[in-house]
Design an enzyme around this catalytic site. Structure first.
Site, PDB file in Angstrom:
ATOM      1  CB  SER A 168      -8.672  -2.395   0.495  1.00  0.00           C
ATOM      2  OG  SER A 168      -7.658  -3.348   0.769  1.00  0.00           O
ATOM      3  CE1 TYR A 181      -6.730  -1.715  -5.024  1.00  0.00           C
ATOM      4  CE2 TYR A 181      -5.809  -2.683  -3.026  1.00  0.00           C
ATOM      5  CZ  TYR A 181      -6.890  -2.467  -3.873  1.00  0.00           C
ATOM      6  OH  TYR A 181      -8.119  -2.981  -3.542  1.00  0.00           O
TER       7      TYR A 181
END
Length: 303
Positions: A168, A181
């Site tokens: 990500s 996260y």
């Protein structure tokens, strides 16, 4: 509070500014030489999102695609379109091993592993249960480790293979509500860079995909977990501002196909790049590189 009010504007600017770069990048990649013939591919997290979109595209192009997912019913479409569905919870050692052994038994090799399964929970660093935090790492980090440890002995024996790691853009920095996260993706980034160096001697390649926000249902899951959690009043201002910006971000984000096309490229190109930024994330990555750490994080601070 001034900077919090600017949060939505900054993220929106980042999304819009990144679009042209994304289109140019796709055009550049389309001229690159591709491998011939079909490949045997295992993808995790194929019941939805990036994994499903990539699996559909790769099956349509003639590759032998196995898709593993904990959602058996949602993953059944693979069998109808010419792929192979696997019941696979990436936190379950025996299911991971059984899935890889089945592929070897049926195909005799594995050419590409696409480590994609993952999820997130929006929460402040303080306000998340340790059990939920451990589970997030078990899926997003240790799940990748399980697949790699199951696949790499076969790739080393073949002296060939490619591991595509869906990371990500948040693995490059962190933001309010996304800290835990982001920490899983920071871990994945560090792991991938070391893995690339370790397995290059066996002609095994490692490629990272670094998406920005995408309209895949990821946000809905993360928001649902947030609504169920306890939020102290002291955090309410930053949480409300963050949620507003994130909702706008996901609402205007591209769908999974953008990143799925890049995953296909990373699978088929003879000489892929080490990393691909997708889903309009180029501009925020540029800002992070060009700005000092203090100035970058001031954009998102309530100070």
């Amino acid at each position: 509070m001034k900077n919090l009010k600017n949060y939505v504007f900054i993220i929106s600017l980042v999304l819009v500014s990144g679009l042209h770069h994304n289109v140019v990048q796709a055009q550049n990649d389309s001229t690159t030489e591709r491998k011939e013939g079909s490949q045997v591919i295992i993808i995790t997290g194929t019941a939805s999102g990036f994994g499903k979109a990539a699996a559909e595209k790769l099956v349509a192009k003639g590759h032998v695609v196995y898709g593993g997912d904990i959602n058996v019913e949602g993953n059944a479409y693979l069998n109808k379109i010419g792929g192979h569905s696997l019941e696979m919870d990436v936190t379950n050692d025996s299911q991971v091993r059984a899935g890889i052994e089945r592929i070897i038994l049926e195909q005799g090799r594995i050419d590409v592993l696409i480590n994609n399964a993952g999820y997130g929970e929006f929460a402040t660093i303080e306000n998340i249960s340790i059990d939920d935090l451990k589970h997030q790492f078990d899926v997003n980090v240790f799940g990748y480790a399980r697949l790699q440890q199951a696949v790499l002995p076969y790739m080393r024996k073949q002296r060939s293979g490619r591991i595509i790691i869906v990371s990500s853009v948040i693995g490059k920095f962190s933001l309010p509500m996304l800290g835990w996260y982001a920490s899983t993706k920071h871990a994945v980034e560090g792991m991938a860079d070391a893995l690339r160096q370790e397995v290059a001697q066996f002609d095994i390649e490692v490629v990272k995909i670094q998406p920005g926000a995408a309209n895949t249902g990821f946000g809905a899951t993360a928001f649902a977990r947030l609504e169920q959690s306890y939020i102290p009043d002291d955090y309410r201002a930053i949480i409300d501002a963050s949620v507003k910006s994130l909702e706008n971000n996901f609402a205007s984000a591209p769908y999974a196909e953008d990143t799925a096309e890049t995953i296909v490229d990373a699978t088929e190109l003879v000489k892929p790049k080490i990393a691909y930024i997708t889903a309009n994330a180029h501009e925020i990555v540029r800002l992070r590189k060009e700005m000092s750490e203090e100035d970058f994080y001031k954009m998102f601070s309530n100070k």
